[in-house]
Design an enzyme around this catalytic site. Structure first.
Site, PDB file in Angstrom:
ATOM      1  N   SER A  54       0.833  -1.212   0.043  1.00 15.92           N
ATOM      2  CA  SER A  54      -0.014   0.090  -0.124  1.00 15.92           C
ATOM      3  C   SER A  54       0.895   1.121   0.142  1.00 15.92           C
ATOM      4  O   SER A  54       1.918   1.317   0.094  1.00 15.92           O
ATOM      5  CB  SER A  54      -1.293   0.152   1.419  1.00 15.92           C
ATOM      6  OG  SER A  54      -1.523  -1.059   0.987  1.00 15.92           O
TER       7      SER A  54
HETATM    8  N1  SAM Z   1       0.001  -5.424   4.126  1.00 18.75           N
HETATM    9  C1  SAM Z   1       0.359  -5.892   3.099  1.00 18.75           C
HETATM   10  C2  SAM Z   1       1.380  -4.623   3.392  1.00 18.75           C
HETATM   11  O1  SAM Z   1       2.467  -4.281   4.400  1.00 18.75           O
HETATM   12  O2  SAM Z   1       2.162  -5.185   1.492  1.00 18.75           O
HETATM   13  C3  SAM Z   1      -0.468  -4.875   1.663  1.00 18.75           C
HETATM   14  C4  SAM Z   1      -1.743  -6.028   1.660  1.00 18.75           C
HETATM   15  S1  SAM Z   1      -2.169  -6.010  -0.022  1.00 18.75           S
HETATM   16  C5  SAM Z   1      -3.241  -4.195   0.000  1.00 18.75           C
HETATM   17  C6  SAM Z   1      -4.103  -6.959   0.543  1.00 18.75           C
HETATM   18  C7  SAM Z   1      -3.107  -7.903   0.758  1.00 18.75           C
HETATM   19  O3  SAM Z   1      -4.997  -9.394   1.043  1.00 18.75           O
HETATM   20  C8  SAM Z   1      -2.992  -8.855  -0.546  1.00 18.75           C
HETATM   21  O4  SAM Z   1      -1.831  -9.352  -0.322  1.00 18.75           O
HETATM   22  C9  SAM Z   1      -3.800 -10.035  -0.982  1.00 18.75           C
HETATM   23  O5  SAM Z   1      -3.342 -11.789  -1.089  1.00 18.75           O
HETATM   24  C10 SAM Z   1      -4.734 -10.020   1.083  1.00 18.75           C
HETATM   25  N2  SAM Z   1      -6.034 -10.920   0.708  1.00 18.75           N
HETATM   26  C11 SAM Z   1      -7.219 -10.735   0.045  1.00 18.75           C
HETATM   27  N3  SAM Z   1      -8.352 -11.470   0.770  1.00 18.75           N
HETATM   28  C12 SAM Z   1      -7.645 -11.921   1.450  1.00 18.75           C
HETATM   29  C13 SAM Z   1      -8.657 -12.643   2.043  1.00 18.75           C
HETATM   30  N4  SAM Z   1      -9.043 -13.711   2.273  1.00 18.75           N
HETATM   31  N5  SAM Z   1      -7.684 -13.723   3.493  1.00 18.75           N
HETATM   32  C14 SAM Z   1      -5.962 -13.206   3.583  1.00 18.75           C
HETATM   33  N6  SAM Z   1      -5.051 -11.952   2.232  1.00 18.75           N
HETATM   34  C15 SAM Z   1      -6.410 -11.442   1.548  1.00 18.75           C
END
Ligand code: SAM
Length: 223
Positions: free
Chosen positions: A68
């Site tokens: 992000s």
């Molecule tokens: N917090 C992260 C960082 O510091 O790099 C960025 C996160 S990214 C914007 C959103 C993440 O949510 C992705 O890696 C995606 O795989 C994960 N995601 C989406 N749905 C999910 C779920 N049901 N359970 C776990 N992770 C999920």
């Protein structure tokens, strides 16, 4: 010590990013500033994007996901009002950068971070290990279900867009605990919730954010 840290420009790059976030009002808390300075973002971006690690923008990760935008990470971290010793659940580990920042703030506390992609779980673990961060457990799974075995959590952060907050996450929040999530389908509002003895209340709500979607049982169906 790695390439960018030995680079004379490193200090000026992080200083410039911090200044931008402060001027734009996304960074106000000295503790959060220290946590960001102690979590070098270039350790969490894919090698091909090292040059833009300190730009105030999201950066692509594998599996069409993103690390992000720093200003948004800063705002979510500030709103979450984290204290030393707390237990936090993060849904959406991605690169592990947000976990690293939270890990610094909880000190001897603990972060549990879940991602649905094994490649990202591996990537986040490697990045955290490089920095010798040992109070974060990165777990493969559907974060929309939370992590009942470790509940309750003092803080919960969802880093993917959800149409509504998955009910298990509210259940797994401790009383007086805070949960932050981007809520909405195409454009999201960043919403901070508090669990009170009377129920869940909204503390803050700010529109105009765009996150990748939350999948899973209480997110978008994966079929
Ligand atoms: N917090 C992260 C960082 O510091 O790099 C960025 C996160 S990214 C914007 C959103 C993440 O949510 C992705 O890696 C995606 O795989 C994960 N995601 C989406 N749905 C999910 C779920 N049901 N359970 C776990 N992770 C999920």
């Amino acid at each position: 010590m790695n390439k960018i840290q030995t680079d004379d420009n490193y200090q000026s790059k992080i200083d410039k990013l911090i200044k931008i976030m402060k001027i734009s009002g996304f960074l106000n808390d000295n503790k959060v500033e220290l946590a960001i300075r102690n979590s070098p973002r270039h350790e969490f971006v894919p090698k091909s994007f090292l040059d833009i690690a300190y730009e105030n923008m999201p950066i692509p990760l594998m599996k069409n996901q993103t690390i992000s935008q720093p200003a948004v990470v800063s705002r979510m971290t500030e709103w979450l009002n984290v204290f030393e010793g707390q237990k936090i659940l993060e849904v959406g580990s991605g690169s592990g950068w947000q976990s690293a920042i939270l890990s610094f703030l909880v000190g001897h506390g603990k972060i549990f971070s879940i991602d649905r992609h094994s490649k990202l779980v591996k990537f986040a673990k490697e990045n955290l290990n490089k920095l010798e961060i040992h109070n974060v457990d990165v777990i493969l799974g559907d974060g929309s279900l939370g992590l009942p075995t470790e509940a309750p959590f003092d803080r919960i952060i969802i880093t993917a867009a959800c149409k509504k907050v998955p009910p298990p996450l509210f259940e797994q929040l401790s009383t007086d605990g805070l949960l932050i999530a981007p809520v909405g389908e195409f454009v999201q509002s960043l919403i901070l919730f508090k669990k009170t003895p009377q129920g869940i209340i909204e503390i803050k709500n700010q529109p105009g954010y765009a996150f990748v979607p939350l999948f899973g049982k209480f997110g978008i169906s994966e079929n």
